[in-house]
Design an enzyme around this catalytic site. Structure first.
Site, PDB file in Angstrom:
ATOM      1  N   ASP A 142       0.856  -1.186   0.000  1.00  0.00           N
ATOM      2  CA  ASP A 142       0.000   0.000   0.000  1.00  0.00           C
ATOM      3  C   ASP A 142       0.895   1.240   0.000  1.00  0.00           C
ATOM      4  O   ASP A 142       1.884   1.288   0.734  1.00  0.00           O
ATOM      5  CB  ASP A 142      -0.887  -0.019   1.243  1.00  0.00           C
ATOM      6  CG  ASP A 142      -2.010   0.996   1.184  1.00  0.00           C
ATOM      7  OD1 ASP A 142      -1.715   2.200   1.021  1.00  0.00           O
ATOM      8  OD2 ASP A 142      -3.175   0.599   1.319  1.00  0.00           O
ATOM      9  N   ILE A 143       0.557   2.233  -0.819  1.00  0.00           N
ATOM     10  CA  ILE A 143       1.393   3.441  -0.873  1.00  0.00           C
ATOM     11  C   ILE A 143       1.147   4.364   0.309  1.00  0.00           C
ATOM     12  O   ILE A 143       1.925   5.287   0.544  1.00  0.00           O
ATOM     13  CB  ILE A 143       1.235   4.202  -2.206  1.00  0.00           C
ATOM     14  CG1 ILE A 143      -0.205   4.654  -2.416  1.00  0.00           C
ATOM     15  CG2 ILE A 143       1.730   3.351  -3.367  1.00  0.00           C
ATOM     16  CD1 ILE A 143      -0.388   5.574  -3.614  1.00  0.00           C
TER      17      ILE A 143
ATOM     18  N   HIS B  33     -10.652  -6.097  -2.304  1.00  0.00           N
ATOM     19  CA  HIS B  33      -9.240  -6.196  -1.935  1.00  0.00           C
ATOM     20  C   HIS B  33      -9.145  -6.601  -0.471  1.00  0.00           C
ATOM     21  O   HIS B  33     -10.032  -6.321   0.326  1.00  0.00           O
ATOM     22  CB  HIS B  33      -8.491  -4.883  -2.190  1.00  0.00           C
ATOM     23  CG  HIS B  33      -9.016  -3.725  -1.419  1.00  0.00           C
ATOM     24  ND1 HIS B  33     -10.197  -3.085  -1.745  1.00  0.00           N
ATOM     25  CD2 HIS B  33      -8.531  -3.097  -0.321  1.00  0.00           C
ATOM     26  CE1 HIS B  33     -10.409  -2.108  -0.878  1.00  0.00           C
ATOM     27  NE2 HIS B  33      -9.412  -2.094  -0.003  1.00  0.00           N
TER      28      HIS B  33
END
Length: 115
Positions: free
Chosen positions: A29-30, A99
């Site tokens: 995850d950014i 997700h």
């Protein structure tokens, strides 16, 4: 499919991909919520858990097995980790692509506050 995820899956955008096969892709995850924060997404578009069909059983199972494998690789399996799938507005789903968040690497707060 949100273009960012589909572009990462297809290799058109850079992403820190940790796992990819014919069914799912996993990448960091950014905007991580913990030292380890990985998104595991199906390679085919599925908007929510409510949209899963029996034909998607292998995808759903693969998502969980990949989460277990990555927790081991990341060194968080023994201490513990959290798996999150949000569904629709009241479930906290922010964008509509199924997700699974794998989160760990530090003690995590309670998920639900009892009021």
């Amino acid at each position: 499919m949100p273009s960012l995820f589909s572009q990462i899956i297809r290799g058109e955008l850079p992403g820190d991909i940790l796992y990819q096969d014919e069914l799912v892709t996993a990448f960091r995850d950014i905007y991580p919520a913990a030292p380890t924060h990985v998104l595991i997404v199906p390679n085919k578009f599925i908007a929510t858990v409510n949209d899963l069909t029996e034909a998607d059983e292998q995808i759903a199972g693969r998502m969980l097995l990949v989460a277990r494998k990555l927790a081991e690789q990341e060194g968080i399996a023994e201490d513990g980790y959290r798996l999150i799938i949000n569904c629709n507005q009241h479930g906290g789903q922010e964008f509509y692509l199924l997700h699974l968040d794998l989160i760990g690497g530090r003690p995590l707060w309670p998920m639900i506050l009892r009021v």
